[in-house]
Design a protein around this motif. Sequence first.
Motif, short mmCIF file in Angstrom:
data_model
loop_
_atom_site.label_atom_id
_atom_site.label_comp_id
_atom_site.label_asym_id
_atom_site.label_seq_id
_atom_site.Cartn_x
_atom_site.Cartn_y
_atom_site.Cartn_z
N THR A 165 49.66 37.09 51.80
CA THR A 165 48.36 37.60 51.38
C THR A 165 48.44 38.15 49.96
O THR A 165 49.35 38.93 49.65
CB THR A 165 47.90 38.74 52.32
N VAL A 166 47.50 37.74 49.12
CA VAL A 166 47.40 38.32 47.78
C VAL A 166 46.46 39.51 47.87
O VAL A 166 45.25 39.35 48.05
CB VAL A 166 46.90 37.29 46.75
N LEU A 167 47.02 40.69 47.78
CA LEU A 167 46.24 41.91 47.95
C LEU A 167 45.27 42.10 46.79
O LEU A 167 44.10 42.42 46.98
CB LEU A 167 47.18 43.12 48.05
N PHE A 168 45.77 41.91 45.56
CA PHE A 168 44.93 41.95 44.37
C PHE A 168 45.71 41.42 43.18
O PHE A 168 46.92 41.22 43.25
CB PHE A 168 44.40 43.37 44.08
N ALA B 100 48.81 32.74 42.58
CA ALA B 100 48.10 33.31 43.74
C ALA B 100 47.86 32.23 44.79
O ALA B 100 48.06 32.45 46.00
CB ALA B 100 46.78 33.93 43.29
N GLY B 101 47.45 31.06 44.32
CA GLY B 101 47.23 29.97 45.27
C GLY B 101 48.50 29.54 45.96
O GLY B 101 48.50 29.26 47.17
N LEU B 102 49.59 29.49 45.22
CA LEU B 102 50.88 29.12 45.80
C LEU B 102 51.33 30.13 46.84
O LEU B 102 51.82 29.76 47.92
CB LEU B 102 51.93 29.00 44.69
N ILE B 103 51.15 31.40 46.53
CA ILE B 103 51.55 32.46 47.47
C ILE B 103 50.76 32.35 48.77
O ILE B 103 51.31 32.50 49.87
CB ILE B 103 51.36 33.84 46.82
N ARG B 104 49.48 32.05 48.66
CA ARG B 104 48.65 31.88 49.87
C ARG B 104 49.11 30.65 50.66
O ARG B 104 49.16 30.68 51.89
CB ARG B 104 47.17 31.76 49.48
N ALA C 27 50.92 41.84 45.36
CA ALA C 27 50.07 42.07 44.19
C ALA C 27 50.66 41.29 43.02
O ALA C 27 51.88 41.23 42.86
CB ALA C 27 49.98 43.56 43.87
N LEU C 28 49.80 40.70 42.20
CA LEU C 28 50.23 39.93 41.04
C LEU C 28 49.81 40.65 39.77
O LEU C 28 48.63 41.01 39.62
CB LEU C 28 49.60 38.54 41.06
N PRO D 291 50.96 47.22 48.51
CA PRO D 291 51.58 45.91 48.68
C PRO D 291 53.04 46.05 49.11
O PRO D 291 53.67 47.08 48.86
CB PRO D 291 51.47 45.28 47.29
N ASP D 292 53.55 45.03 49.77
CA ASP D 292 54.98 44.99 50.09
C ASP D 292 55.79 44.62 48.85
O ASP D 292 56.88 45.15 48.63
CB ASP D 292 55.25 43.97 51.20
N ILE D 293 55.23 43.71 48.06
CA ILE D 293 55.92 43.18 46.89
C ILE D 293 54.94 43.09 45.72
O ILE D 293 53.77 42.73 45.91
CB ILE D 293 56.49 41.77 47.18
#
Length: 215
Positions: free
Chosen positions: A27-30, A18-22, A5-6, A48-50
């Motif tokens: 996975t970007v949960l929200f 978010a794009g970098l994480i993908r 989650a961000l 979320p895990d993180i």
Amino acid sequence: MAKIALVDDHVLLRNGLAGLIRDLGHTVLFEADHGRELVQKLDPLALPDIILLDINMPEMDGYETARWMKQHHPDVKILALSMYDNEKAIINMLRSGAKGYILKDSDPAQLNSALHDLLQKGFYYSDLVSGKLIHAINGLEEKGSSENYANINDRETEFLKYACTELTYKEIAEKMYLSPRTIDGYRDSLFEKLNIKTRVGLAMYAIKTGLVEIN
């Protein structure tokens, strides 16, 4: 792969992150603008895990959000996001429950390392903390950690407690009724004993090993 989650009120930066994480395979949960929105979006059945958590936000900032998460969902790892390598901000986030921090201008490889370490070790502290300290925090060097405990005297322990606050070294000297030179001596002695190079490292050692109790 982690569910992330961000939480950041800077939308353009957050979208880029978010794009970098993908791209890194996670996975970007929200996404959320601030801590209050994070709390509203959390699903207890799909946490979320993180959480990548900005420090300075409106309504509910990073410190308050980290404390809330620590109380209600302690298994979720908090990675603090910061524009500046600021000792006070980092120490306060660690006290609030963050498991690590990363600068917003870090390169993708460092972000990837941070996410990996949070998943595998439960913490990420970049190069502010020596390898020896990381092992001590993670319970991998119990014997060496015990020796360090034995070598820390009462006054050094008192100094460590103050090092976990926003007080300057001069103000700590006043609180302990000592000269600034003596305080510098305690600091340098602990740097040598614990193989640590910064005040942030001292604070993380104190907090994570439980040597100093943080209210």
